[in-house]
Design an enzyme around this catalytic site. Structure first.
Site, PDB file in Angstrom:
ATOM      1  N   ASP A 112       3.302   9.734  -0.329  1.00  0.00           N
ATOM      2  CA  ASP A 112       2.180   8.897   0.105  1.00  0.00           C
ATOM      3  C   ASP A 112       1.927   7.837  -0.966  1.00  0.00           C
ATOM      4  O   ASP A 112       1.931   8.164  -2.158  1.00  0.00           O
ATOM      5  CB  ASP A 112       0.919   9.774   0.262  1.00  0.00           C
ATOM      6  CG  ASP A 112      -0.007   9.268   1.360  1.00  0.00           C
ATOM      7  OD1 ASP A 112      -0.032   8.049   1.591  1.00  0.00           O
ATOM      8  OD2 ASP A 112      -0.701  10.097   1.974  1.00  0.00           O
ATOM      9  N   HIS A 172       0.818  -1.223   0.000  1.00  0.00           N
ATOM     10  CA  HIS A 172       0.000   0.000   0.000  1.00  0.00           C
ATOM     11  C   HIS A 172       0.846   1.265   0.000  1.00  0.00           C
ATOM     12  O   HIS A 172       0.354   2.347  -0.303  1.00  0.00           O
ATOM     13  CB  HIS A 172      -0.921   0.006   1.228  1.00  0.00           C
ATOM     14  CG  HIS A 172      -2.007  -1.027   1.151  1.00  0.00           C
ATOM     15  ND1 HIS A 172      -3.326  -0.711   0.899  1.00  0.00           N
ATOM     16  CD2 HIS A 172      -1.966  -2.375   1.261  1.00  0.00           C
ATOM     17  CE1 HIS A 172      -4.042  -1.821   0.876  1.00  0.00           C
ATOM     18  NE2 HIS A 172      -3.251  -2.847   1.086  1.00  0.00           N
TER      19      HIS A 172
HETATM   20  P1  ADP Z   1      -2.980   6.306   5.584  1.00  0.00           P
HETATM   21  O1  ADP Z   1      -3.221   4.939   5.056  1.00  0.00           O
HETATM   22  O2  ADP Z   1      -1.550   6.715   5.529  1.00  0.00           O
HETATM   23  O3  ADP Z   1      -3.553   6.530   6.953  1.00  0.00           O
HETATM   24  P2  ADP Z   1      -5.009   7.330   3.701  1.00  0.00           P
HETATM   25  O4  ADP Z   1      -5.361   8.732   3.362  1.00  0.00           O
HETATM   26  O5  ADP Z   1      -4.809   6.448   2.533  1.00  0.00           O
HETATM   27  O6  ADP Z   1      -3.723   7.375   4.640  1.00  0.00           O
HETATM   28  O7  ADP Z   1      -6.144   6.680   4.574  1.00  0.00           O
HETATM   29  C1  ADP Z   1      -6.593   7.257   5.769  1.00  0.00           C
HETATM   30  C2  ADP Z   1      -7.962   6.673   6.089  1.00  0.00           C
HETATM   31  O8  ADP Z   1      -8.229   6.899   7.473  1.00  0.00           O
HETATM   32  C3  ADP Z   1      -9.088   7.319   5.303  1.00  0.00           C
HETATM   33  O9  ADP Z   1     -10.042   6.364   4.933  1.00  0.00           O
HETATM   34  C4  ADP Z   1      -9.682   8.313   6.295  1.00  0.00           C
HETATM   35  O10 ADP Z   1     -11.059   8.546   6.119  1.00  0.00           O
HETATM   36  C5  ADP Z   1      -9.433   7.623   7.618  1.00  0.00           C
HETATM   37  N1  ADP Z   1      -9.258   8.622   8.668  1.00  0.00           N
HETATM   38  C6  ADP Z   1      -8.314   9.584   8.731  1.00  0.00           C
HETATM   39  N2  ADP Z   1      -8.499  10.366   9.807  1.00  0.00           N
HETATM   40  C7  ADP Z   1      -9.595   9.899  10.428  1.00  0.00           C
HETATM   41  C8  ADP Z   1     -10.307  10.286  11.599  1.00  0.00           C
HETATM   42  N3  ADP Z   1      -9.934  11.340  12.355  1.00  0.00           N
HETATM   43  N4  ADP Z   1     -11.392   9.564  11.925  1.00  0.00           N
HETATM   44  C9  ADP Z   1     -11.772   8.514  11.170  1.00  0.00           C
HETATM   45  N5  ADP Z   1     -11.151   8.101  10.065  1.00  0.00           N
HETATM   46  C10 ADP Z   1     -10.062   8.784   9.692  1.00  0.00           C
HETATM   47  O1  F6P Z   2      -1.168   3.002   4.531  1.00  0.00           O
HETATM   48  C1  F6P Z   2      -0.143   2.508   5.272  1.00  0.00           C
HETATM   49  C2  F6P Z   2      -0.587   2.039   6.636  1.00  0.00           C
HETATM   50  O2  F6P Z   2       0.442   1.505   7.415  1.00  0.00           O
HETATM   51  C3  F6P Z   2      -1.649   1.003   6.518  1.00  0.00           C
HETATM   52  O3  F6P Z   2      -1.137  -0.287   6.547  1.00  0.00           O
HETATM   53  C4  F6P Z   2      -2.528   1.357   7.661  1.00  0.00           C
HETATM   54  O4  F6P Z   2      -3.852   1.291   7.237  1.00  0.00           O
HETATM   55  C5  F6P Z   2      -2.285   2.814   7.954  1.00  0.00           C
HETATM   56  O5  F6P Z   2      -1.071   3.125   7.389  1.00  0.00           O
HETATM   57  C6  F6P Z   2      -2.420   3.114   9.419  1.00  0.00           C
HETATM   58  O6  F6P Z   2      -1.276   2.731  10.127  1.00  0.00           O
HETATM   59  P1  F6P Z   2      -1.269   1.884  11.450  1.00  0.00           P
HETATM   60  O7  F6P Z   2      -1.847   0.559  11.128  1.00  0.00           O
HETATM   61  O8  F6P Z   2       0.147   1.858  11.866  1.00  0.00           O
HETATM   62  O9  F6P Z   2      -2.146   2.624  12.426  1.00  0.00           O
END
Ligand code: ADP
Ligand code: F6P
Length: 492
Positions: free
Chosen positions: A370, A162
């Site tokens: 990202d 990912h």
């Molecule tokens: P990462 O995988 O690095 O966290 P992404 O943007 O791909 O980044 O995914 C983040 C996910 O987490 C999204 O689906 C978003 O809606 C969710 N998310 C981020 N912040 C919050 C929050 N404060 N409450 C609920 N869901 C959240």
């Molecule tokens: O997108 C990368 C990632 O490590 C995912 O595997 C995971 O959904 C997200 O970031 C949140 O990270 P963690 O599982 O460390 O809270």
């Protein structure tokens, strides 16, 4: 033990334990891109999800969630420190994200990484029925495909990363680079977000392991491992339906009132992570305020930054710095009842997130690096009114698919400020035209299209593809073998 024809193996289960207001333990959806992508897909599928439930100690027995069986893998306190916080999130995570923070190397972490990967592989082997598809996810589990192939040669094994896969000059720093590559090559198909990542992987396999490789195929003894790009996505229809709900639209209106009815609302939603460019964004906003280009009375910034990996030093330092900067900016530019930044660290439910997306005139998604960034895609899906400007970093995987966004280089402070101003001042017709194009893309390139393209490429999984991807928007997509995968493969 019940066995399944599809097993997903991911570090995290789709639920996390948390403490309810009354002090009781409750389960809630865990924030993060991997869960957001896979949870809607697997709902009601005949699948088992093998993962960690958060916390340490014996694995809890978990009920099925939306028809998906959950198989918890236990982590000890040492595993948590050395595998999750150590090798996964203090060695691999920074290295894979352009080394924007210094990757750390400790031999003890590597031992834990092997130990925990073996535990995941054994758990997956136990719940996979003969000939099952096992789909291993992300950088926490690079060794699982290889270990699983030794344990269960009958399985069809996929691996999907990912996060970005780094260029050779960075990956070569890893003391255990050969073992990691060999682990991934236990899979039949290794998928990445971007074509460039597959290219990096192929180059490394040649350089480190001396295997014959192209950007599509790698020869490993008598096997051929396929590689390719499969940009992950979201449940577009679900987010659009949520955002169109009258109660969500009403909530968005109330939010605008609560924010003091500003002319412009800027929103950012991130995990608190140094890859997300939060500090750079705050600096840009602060300089625009200082120069008078943006006024607190007309414009507010809502920064949601849910804490993440809180015991890792680099994350603690980041949170302190962000909170100090938010305090400084509010102290310097805010007024009584009118803060410059509304700073929120709570997890929100999907409806509240959808309301936030609907109230945001500008969504600022400006990571330094990202793999994809699903928040950007969620924002687009939520703008069923075709309004709202997406300010997007060129260094997010999503930028390759959403070129109509206002693209910026977050390392370039002046460029970031100009991009933010351009998005704030854009003509509604321009904003709508861009949003329409991005929504049209996500309408077809949703999470089911992603699963269809990946699983079709994994081969011989036709029945599974049908079961997983029937229903929802993309059920109408053509299902010729390899076609979606080939299309994804050509995107950069
Ligand atoms: P990462 O995988 O690095 O966290 P992404 O943007 O791909 O980044 O995914 C983040 C996910 O987490 C999204 O689906 C978003 O809606 C969710 N998310 C981020 N912040 C919050 C929050 N404060 N409450 C609920 N869901 C959240
Ligand atoms: O997108 C990368 C990632 O490590 C995912 O595997 C995971 O959904 C997200 O970031 C949140 O990270 P963690 O599982 O460390 O809270």
């Amino acid at each position: 033990m019940r066995q399944s024809s599809l097993v997903v193996v991911a570090n995290r289960l789709p639920i996390d334990d948390s403490i309810a207001p009354d002090g009781a333990c409750e389960w809630r959806r865990s924030p993060g891109g991997l869960v957001s992508a896979l949870h809607p897909l697997l709902r009601h599928a005949p699948a088992t999800w093998v993962g960690w439930a958060g916390g340490t100690g014996p694995a809890p027995a978990l009920p099925d969630v939306d028809g998906v069986r959950l198989c918890a893998v236990p982590l000890t306190a040492d595993d948590l420190r050395d595998h999750y916080e150590g090798f996964a999130n203090a060695t691999l995570w920074p290295l894979y994200h352009d080394a924007v923070e210094q990757p750390q190397h400790h031999r003890r972490w590597w031992e834990a990484y092997q130990r925990v990967n073996r535990r995941f592989a054994e758990a997956a082997a136990a719940v996979a029925e003969p000939g099952a598809v096992v789909w291993v996810q992300d950088y926490h589990l690079h060794l699982v495909p290889g270990m699983l192939r030794d344990l269960r040669p009958d399985l069809r094994i996929g691996f999907f990363l990912h996060v970005p896969f780094p260029p050779p000059e960075l990956f070569m720093q890893l003391p255990r680079r050969a073992e990691l590559l060999r682990g991934m090559l236990g899979a039949d198909l290794v998928g990445f977000q971007r074509v460039q990542a597959a290219h990096n992987f192929a180059q490394l396999v040649v350089k480190v392991l001396g295997l014959p490789a192209t950007d599509r195929r790698i020869g490993v003894g008598d096997r051929v491992v396929r590689i390719g790009a499969f940009p992950v996505s979201i449940d577009t229809a679900e987010m659009a339906a949520l955002a169109a709900r009258p109660d969500v639209a009403a909530r968005a209106q109330r939010l605008r009132q609560d924010l003091g009815r500003p002319e412009r609302v800027i929103l950012s939603v991130d995990r608190m992570d140094y890859t997300k460019g939060i500090e750079q964004r705050l600096k840009a906003y602060s300089e625009l305020l200082a120069a008078g280009h943006v006024k607190v009375r007309d414009t507010v910034l809502v920064q949601v930054a849910v804490p993440s990996r809180e015991r890792v030093g680099q994350y603690q330092v980041l949170r302190e710095r962000v909170e100090r900067e938010v305090g400084r900016i509010n102290g310097e530019f805010g007024r009584v009842g009118e803060p410059a930044i509304h700073y929120l660290t709570q997890p929100f439910d999907r409806a509240e997130l959808a309301a936030l997306y609907r109230v945001a005139d500008v969504m600022a998604v400006t990571p330094l690096r990202d793999g994809m960034n699903l928040v950007a895609k969620e924002y687009v899906a939520a703008r069923v009114d075709d309004a709202g400007a997406l300010l997007l970093s060129e260094f997010a995987g999503a930028a390759a698919e959403l070129p109509q966004a206002y693209l910026v280089n977050p390392h370039d402070l002046e460029g970031l400020k100009e991009g933010l101003l351009a998005a704030l001042r854009a003509a509604p017709a321009d904003v709508a035209e861009r949003m329409r194009a991005m929504r049209a893309h996500l309408h077809t390139h949703d999470i089911r299209a992603w699963a269809r393209s990946y699983l079709t490429a994994l081969n011989d999984t036709g029945a599974l593809v049908e079961r997983l991807t029937s229903g929802g928007e993309s059920a109408r997509l053509p299902a010729q073998p390899g076609r979606s995968a080939a299309r994804a493969d050509h995107r950069g």
